[in-house]
Design a protein around this motif. Sequence first.
Motif, PDB file in Angstrom:
ATOM      1  N   ILE A  62     -16.886   2.742  28.136  1.00  0.00           N
ATOM      2  CA  ILE A  62     -15.849   1.732  27.951  1.00  0.00           C
ATOM      3  C   ILE A  62     -15.682   0.918  29.224  1.00  0.00           C
ATOM      4  O   ILE A  62     -15.566  -0.312  29.211  1.00  0.00           O
ATOM      5  N   PHE A  63     -15.674   1.610  30.363  1.00  0.00           N
ATOM      6  CA  PHE A  63     -15.506   0.943  31.651  1.00  0.00           C
ATOM      7  C   PHE A  63     -16.659  -0.018  31.915  1.00  0.00           C
ATOM      8  O   PHE A  63     -16.467  -1.123  32.432  1.00  0.00           O
ATOM      9  N   PHE A  64     -17.877   0.393  31.556  1.00  0.00           N
ATOM     10  CA  PHE A  64     -19.029  -0.484  31.741  1.00  0.00           C
ATOM     11  C   PHE A  64     -18.889  -1.733  30.872  1.00  0.00           C
ATOM     12  O   PHE A  64     -19.168  -2.852  31.316  1.00  0.00           O
ATOM     13  N   LEU A  65     -18.441  -1.559  29.647  1.00  0.00           N
ATOM     14  CA  LEU A  65     -18.231  -2.685  28.741  1.00  0.00           C
ATOM     15  C   LEU A  65     -17.202  -3.657  29.327  1.00  0.00           C
ATOM     16  O   LEU A  65     -17.404  -4.879  29.343  1.00  0.00           O
ATOM     17  N   ILE A  66     -16.117  -3.108  29.833  1.00  0.00           N
ATOM     18  CA  ILE A  66     -15.065  -3.931  30.407  1.00  0.00           C
ATOM     19  C   ILE A  66     -15.568  -4.670  31.644  1.00  0.00           C
ATOM     20  O   ILE A  66     -15.210  -5.824  31.889  1.00  0.00           O
ATOM     21  N   GLY A 104     -16.967 -15.214  24.204  1.00  0.00           N
ATOM     22  CA  GLY A 104     -16.950 -14.839  22.802  1.00  0.00           C
ATOM     23  C   GLY A 104     -18.340 -14.480  22.302  1.00  0.00           C
ATOM     24  O   GLY A 104     -18.527 -13.466  21.599  1.00  0.00           O
ATOM     25  N   LEU A 105     -19.345 -15.297  22.646  1.00  0.00           N
ATOM     26  CA  LEU A 105     -20.725 -15.004  22.241  1.00  0.00           C
ATOM     27  C   LEU A 105     -21.225 -13.713  22.885  1.00  0.00           C
ATOM     28  O   LEU A 105     -21.889 -12.889  22.236  1.00  0.00           O
ATOM     29  N   VAL A 106     -20.905 -13.536  24.169  1.00  0.00           N
ATOM     30  CA  VAL A 106     -21.309 -12.312  24.863  1.00  0.00           C
ATOM     31  C   VAL A 106     -20.691 -11.079  24.195  1.00  0.00           C
ATOM     32  O   VAL A 106     -21.349 -10.058  24.006  1.00  0.00           O
ATOM     33  N   SER A 107     -19.426 -11.186  23.809  1.00  0.00           N
ATOM     34  CA  SER A 107     -18.732 -10.037  23.219  1.00  0.00           C
ATOM     35  C   SER A 107     -19.338  -9.650  21.867  1.00  0.00           C
ATOM     36  O   SER A 107     -19.439  -8.462  21.549  1.00  0.00           O
ATOM     37  N   ILE A 108     -19.745 -10.632  21.085  1.00  0.00           N
ATOM     38  CA  ILE A 108     -20.364 -10.324  19.788  1.00  0.00           C
ATOM     39  C   ILE A 108     -21.693  -9.607  20.003  1.00  0.00           C
ATOM     40  O   ILE A 108     -22.010  -8.615  19.330  1.00  0.00           O
ATOM     41  N   GLY A 109     -22.479 -10.102  20.952  1.00  0.00           N
ATOM     42  CA  GLY A 109     -23.757  -9.442  21.260  1.00  0.00           C
ATOM     43  C   GLY A 109     -23.563  -8.020  21.743  1.00  0.00           C
ATOM     44  O   GLY A 109     -24.276  -7.094  21.317  1.00  0.00           O
ATOM     45  N   ALA A 152     -12.260  -8.442  20.097  1.00  0.00           N
ATOM     46  CA  ALA A 152     -10.804  -8.423  20.283  1.00  0.00           C
ATOM     47  C   ALA A 152     -10.448  -8.050  21.713  1.00  0.00           C
ATOM     48  O   ALA A 152      -9.533  -8.618  22.310  1.00  0.00           O
ATOM     49  N   LEU A 153     -11.195  -7.101  22.274  1.00  0.00           N
ATOM     50  CA  LEU A 153     -10.963  -6.677  23.652  1.00  0.00           C
ATOM     51  C   LEU A 153     -11.217  -7.824  24.622  1.00  0.00           C
ATOM     52  O   LEU A 153     -10.377  -8.145  25.480  1.00  0.00           O
ATOM     53  N   PHE A 154     -12.369  -8.479  24.484  1.00  0.00           N
ATOM     54  CA  PHE A 154     -12.729  -9.561  25.391  1.00  0.00           C
ATOM     55  C   PHE A 154     -11.849 -10.789  25.195  1.00  0.00           C
ATOM     56  O   PHE A 154     -11.570 -11.526  26.141  1.00  0.00           O
ATOM     57  N   GLY A 155     -11.435 -11.030  23.946  1.00  0.00           N
ATOM     58  CA  GLY A 155     -10.569 -12.179  23.702  1.00  0.00           C
ATOM     59  C   GLY A 155      -9.278 -12.086  24.486  1.00  0.00           C
ATOM     60  O   GLY A 155      -8.804 -13.080  25.067  1.00  0.00           O
ATOM     61  N   PHE A 156      -8.718 -10.899  24.555  1.00  0.00           N
ATOM     62  CA  PHE A 156      -7.491 -10.722  25.323  1.00  0.00           C
ATOM     63  C   PHE A 156      -7.756 -10.840  26.818  1.00  0.00           C
ATOM     64  O   PHE A 156      -6.958 -11.405  27.561  1.00  0.00           O
ATOM     65  N   PHE A 157      -8.905 -10.312  27.281  1.00  0.00           N
ATOM     66  CA  PHE A 157      -9.244 -10.454  28.694  1.00  0.00           C
ATOM     67  C   PHE A 157      -9.345 -11.922  29.095  1.00  0.00           C
ATOM     68  O   PHE A 157      -8.896 -12.322  30.172  1.00  0.00           O
ATOM     69  N   VAL A 158      -9.969 -12.721  28.232  1.00  0.00           N
ATOM     70  CA  VAL A 158     -10.107 -14.151  28.520  1.00  0.00           C
ATOM     71  C   VAL A 158      -8.733 -14.792  28.653  1.00  0.00           C
ATOM     72  O   VAL A 158      -8.466 -15.547  29.597  1.00  0.00           O
ATOM     73  N   PHE A 159      -7.849 -14.502  27.729  1.00  0.00           N
ATOM     74  CA  PHE A 159      -6.505 -15.068  27.769  1.00  0.00           C
ATOM     75  C   PHE A 159      -5.785 -14.717  29.061  1.00  0.00           C
ATOM     76  O   PHE A 159      -5.228 -15.588  29.741  1.00  0.00           O
ATOM     77  N   VAL A 160      -5.799 -13.448  29.422  1.00  0.00           N
ATOM     78  CA  VAL A 160      -5.106 -13.016  30.636  1.00  0.00           C
ATOM     79  C   VAL A 160      -5.682 -13.707  31.860  1.00  0.00           C
ATOM     80  O   VAL A 160      -4.948 -14.209  32.720  1.00  0.00           O
ATOM     81  N   SER A 161      -7.000 -13.761  31.963  1.00  0.00           N
ATOM     82  CA  SER A 161      -7.639 -14.355  33.136  1.00  0.00           C
ATOM     83  C   SER A 161      -7.365 -15.854  33.242  1.00  0.00           C
ATOM     84  O   SER A 161      -7.071 -16.367  34.318  1.00  0.00           O
ATOM     85  N   THR A 255     -19.343 -10.507  40.425  1.00  0.00           N
ATOM     86  CA  THR A 255     -18.205  -9.656  40.090  1.00  0.00           C
ATOM     87  C   THR A 255     -18.586  -8.632  39.033  1.00  0.00           C
ATOM     88  O   THR A 255     -18.191  -7.462  39.105  1.00  0.00           O
ATOM     89  N   ALA A 256     -19.353  -9.065  38.043  1.00  0.00           N
ATOM     90  CA  ALA A 256     -19.787  -8.132  37.003  1.00  0.00           C
ATOM     91  C   ALA A 256     -20.677  -7.043  37.589  1.00  0.00           C
ATOM     92  O   ALA A 256     -20.593  -5.873  37.195  1.00  0.00           O
ATOM     93  N   ILE A 257     -21.538  -7.402  38.543  1.00  0.00           N
ATOM     94  CA  ILE A 257     -22.406  -6.398  39.172  1.00  0.00           C
ATOM     95  C   ILE A 257     -21.563  -5.377  39.927  1.00  0.00           C
ATOM     96  O   ILE A 257     -21.797  -4.163  39.830  1.00  0.00           O
ATOM     97  N   GLU A 258     -20.572  -5.866  40.665  1.00  0.00           N
ATOM     98  CA  GLU A 258     -19.721  -4.936  41.418  1.00  0.00           C
ATOM     99  C   GLU A 258     -19.000  -3.974  40.476  1.00  0.00           C
ATOM    100  O   GLU A 258     -18.979  -2.759  40.687  1.00  0.00           O
ATOM    101  N   GLN A 259     -18.409  -4.529  39.415  1.00  0.00           N
ATOM    102  CA  GLN A 259     -17.658  -3.689  38.490  1.00  0.00           C
ATOM    103  C   GLN A 259     -18.573  -2.763  37.700  1.00  0.00           C
ATOM    104  O   GLN A 259     -18.250  -1.595  37.463  1.00  0.00           O
ATOM    105  N   SER A 260     -19.724  -3.279  37.289  1.00  0.00           N
ATOM    106  CA  SER A 260     -20.635  -2.441  36.506  1.00  0.00           C
ATOM    107  C   SER A 260     -21.277  -1.363  37.360  1.00  0.00           C
ATOM    108  O   SER A 260     -21.604  -0.278  36.857  1.00  0.00           O
TER     109      SER A 260
END
Length: 496
Positions: A62-66, A104-109, A152-161, A255-260
């Motif tokens: 889950i953390f990797f996905l986030i 959105g496209l990334v999240s579907i994939g 749904a998870l990524f959609g909320f992340f986008v909104f917050v950011s 940033t994604a590399i650091e978090q992943s």
Amino acid sequence: MSSSVADNELTEGDLVGPMVRLAWPMVVIQLLQVAYNLADTFWLGRLSATAVGAISLAFPLIFFLISVGGGFTAAGAILVAQHRGAGGDTAAGLVAGQTISFVGLVSIGLALLGYFLTDPLLSLLPTDAETGAVLVPMATDYMEVFMLGTPALFGFFVFVSLMRGYGNTRTPMRIMMVSVAVNVVLDPLLIFGVGPFPRLEIVGAAYATIFARFVATVLGFYVLFGTGVGPDIRREHLRPRYEQVKDIVDLGVPTAIEQSTTSLALVVMTVLVASFPPAVVAAYGLGNRLISLVFLPAIGLGQAVDTVVGQNLGADRPDRAERATYLAVKLVVGVMVVVAVVVALFPDPIVTVFLPPDTPAAEATLGYARSYLRISTVMFAFMGTRHVVLGAFRGAGNTRTALAFSLLTFAGLRVPLTYAFAFLLDMGATGIWVGVAAADVVAALAALAWFTRGTWKEAVVDDGPGGPGGSEAAPSESSGPEAGSGSEGAAVTDDD
């Protein structure tokens, strides 16, 4: 108390008040994020200790996905903040729309990929026989549902950011409160099958979380598209455009590399822990969730330092940026020492909140969890220091330096030290706890030593005409992947 700070307040006058006012809303938002995991742990702990162990196995995935989604949504926040600060509202809306479409496209994939890969990935874990027979199938069931809910998870992340980049933190906070409330209510109904709801056990926790995120996404998109709050996003802004998507990728990948990297190290840690009996696995997951709650003040203060350092370097005030960082280190060390003493003296009331002693197979898990918490208190002040110092690096635009120390912490220290203590020195479960604590102590000292060199004290943002700080700068004129680390570095303006 306002969740925003006035113009120039971070670059002039007192530092403590503005920094605390900047930090506390971030702490609340982080607390609400953790509340999702804690609610699942709380109710699953009343189902069985094995259910807690199963989500412990699922958490690194889950953390990797986030982390993947977080990198790209952070890029949108950086660009929105730059254009908003420059008065480029049209450009801010365009970047926001491009971020929504791309993520959105990334999240579907990722949803489709994750659904089909969850079972084979978890089956590769070199688990203890009982762990493999009991925990892995439960974790697989949980993750397959969770993966399908990725949009749904990524959609909320986008909104917050995007809202944070625009300078509005109150609205995301309110929506997160609603979402957490939905999750807390649905968890027991779907886990235990209350009333008309079916008994879904661990899968019910996944459905509850995803539905709560879906509610938050719907409310968030209503705010973005149906009100005057936030960036002005138009329909034409949603059509993907190469230049803007390139900027999002350039900013988001570091940033994604650091978090992943952090999440991958946690996956490796899970592999190590999974070779132990289920009680150790459950205690490791339970301890990590409690520790993540303890460190919310440090995370919030680190995000505040990100913004304070960025604004002061932009204002050519490196001395003030340095002073703010040292002040934040003193604050976080003071808080963490107090918390460490409380946790060391009273671990029982803390762990039994989430896993009652009368829960099946709880006794062994509680014993390991108490040991983990007591040993981990040694690292509290050091981990808080690391959060603050890495926040300063990110605020200065040195995201590669932050990446390097994240690699050092997790891949370079935590995994090898845990393996050495637990297996080579044959310390067993205690070696896991000691390895985790030792890694963070060493990493914090190394990051602080590097910070004292002062090589981070140069701004990377060009405020001249045509640069990110110029009026109506085009989205493609960002300063590149070193412009910042995420939405936490955005300038904060009035919320309402």
